[in-house]
Design an enzyme around this catalytic site. Structure first.
Site, short mmCIF file in Angstrom:
data_model
loop_
_atom_site.label_atom_id
_atom_site.label_comp_id
_atom_site.label_asym_id
_atom_site.label_seq_id
_atom_site.Cartn_x
_atom_site.Cartn_y
_atom_site.Cartn_z
N ASP A 42 127.97 -52.63 -20.27
CA ASP A 42 128.53 -51.36 -19.81
C ASP A 42 127.88 -50.19 -20.56
O ASP A 42 128.16 -49.03 -20.27
CB ASP A 42 130.07 -51.34 -19.92
CG ASP A 42 130.56 -51.42 -21.36
OD1 ASP A 42 129.73 -51.69 -22.26
OD2 ASP A 42 131.77 -51.24 -21.58
N ASP A 81 129.32 -57.56 -18.33
CA ASP A 81 130.42 -56.87 -19.03
C ASP A 81 131.53 -56.49 -18.05
O ASP A 81 131.25 -55.94 -16.98
CB ASP A 81 129.88 -55.55 -19.62
CG ASP A 81 129.92 -55.52 -21.12
OD1 ASP A 81 130.62 -56.35 -21.73
OD2 ASP A 81 129.23 -54.65 -21.70
N GLU A 176 129.74 -56.68 -33.36
CA GLU A 176 129.04 -55.38 -33.35
C GLU A 176 129.35 -54.57 -34.61
O GLU A 176 130.51 -54.23 -34.90
CB GLU A 176 129.42 -54.59 -32.09
CG GLU A 176 128.65 -53.27 -32.01
CD GLU A 176 128.52 -52.70 -30.60
OE1 GLU A 176 128.92 -53.36 -29.63
OE2 GLU A 176 128.00 -51.58 -30.49
O1 KIV Z 1 127.24 -52.87 -23.31
C1 KIV Z 1 126.40 -53.41 -24.03
O2 KIV Z 1 125.18 -53.22 -23.88
C2 KIV Z 1 126.90 -54.28 -25.09
C3 KIV Z 1 125.92 -54.76 -26.11
C4 KIV Z 1 125.46 -53.67 -26.94
C5 KIV Z 1 126.47 -55.89 -26.89
O3 KIV Z 1 128.04 -54.58 -25.11
#
Ligand code: KIV
Length: 274
Positions: A42, A81, A176
């Site tokens: 996301d 996501d 993270e």
């Molecule tokens: O949204 C994304 O790109 C992520 C990564 C940074 C893990 O969640």
């Protein structure tokens, strides 16, 4: 459990797991040669759509990009996501995860943890959809960026949260921006692989946003390694294109679609595009 997921799980304690984000087919097919996992993150909200955070990206937009990415993927594990607001309740989470799965043919979904949504993970897994967890700096729930786990109490909480996510059935977890010691402890305690972003080399694998490593996003914090500066390369090409048009260097006879062009090598090679 799918073969692709088993392959990723088998890397724990053996090989590092390589992951990157993709939002489109062209990039995905390059990543697919080298990555174990490709995430439709996301993060596209900020990176692609210029939004101030990830909160407003819609489920439909994520699905459309995932359909494109799927077309570039043959071997890596495709994780999508779930956007903010798409997994507020267990039944909503299940319904939306099913929709993502059906429309994108992905291998798994990722949801950010708010240290409460373990039941939601269980519910999605009950629907036979593998789930990846995500703890630490979780942009859907935290407005302020900070390194997580510096204080003892915070570290304990993060470790407990990761254990609960594993217990709920997640096959992997993103860590993270955790301190190296917390990332190390979680990686040691969990049987599932940990994928770090800004969380040190102690994790079982690493993920970064592709636009960041390519020098496209303009976002280069300390934990990002920029491998190339595509912004400059693209700018040079566009500048040259602009100059060629103005000076009438392009298009020239080679680019004209008339006359004896059907006999030339370019036509024969590219006829399907013409
Ligand atoms: O949204 C994304 O790109 C992520 C990564 C940074 C893990 O969640």
């Amino acid at each position: 459990m799918s073969k692709k997921i088993k392959k990723v799980l088998a890397k724990k304690n053996n090989n590092k797991i390589v992951c990157l984000t993709a939002y489109s087919k062209n990039i995905a097919q390059i990543l697919d040669k080298y990555c174990d996992m490709t995430l439709v993150g996301d993060s596209m909200a900020n990176v692609l759509y210029g939004m101030k955070n990830t909160h407003k990206i819609s489920l439909d937009t994520i699905i459309q990009h995932s359909i494109s990415v799927r077309k570039g993927i043959k071997k890596s594990l495709l994780v999508v996501d779930m956007p903010k607001g798409s997994y507020k309740t267990p039944s909503e989470a299940k319904k939306n995860a099913k929709l993502i799965f059906k429309k994108t043919n992905c291998d798994a979904v990722k949801i950010e943890s708010n240290n409460k949504n373990f039941k939601i993970i269980r519910e999605i897994i009950k629907a036979k959809i593998p789930v990846m967890g995500h703890i630490g700096y979780t942009p859907q729930f935290k407005n302020r960026f900070k390194v997580e786990g510096k204080k003892k109490r915070e570290a304990k909480k993060l470790i407990k949260e990761s254990v609960s996510i594993e217990k709920a059935g997640a096959f992997s977890i993103v860590l993270e921006c955790l301190t190296p010691s917390v990332a190390k402890e979680i990686t040691k305690r969990l049987k599932i692989p940990t994928i770090g972003i800004g969380s040190s080399s102690h994790c079982d694998g690493q993920i970064l946003v592709t636009d960041d490593i390519l020098g496209l996003s303009g976002f280069y914090p300390k934990f990002v390694k920029r491998y190339v500066n595509l912004n400059t390369i693209i700018e040079k090409a566009v500048k040259k294109y602009s100059k060629d048009i103005k000076t009438k260097v392009f298009p020239n006879k080679k680019n004209f679609l008339y006359g004896k062009w059907k006999k030339n090598r370019f036509y024969k090679k590219n006829r399907k595009f013409l």
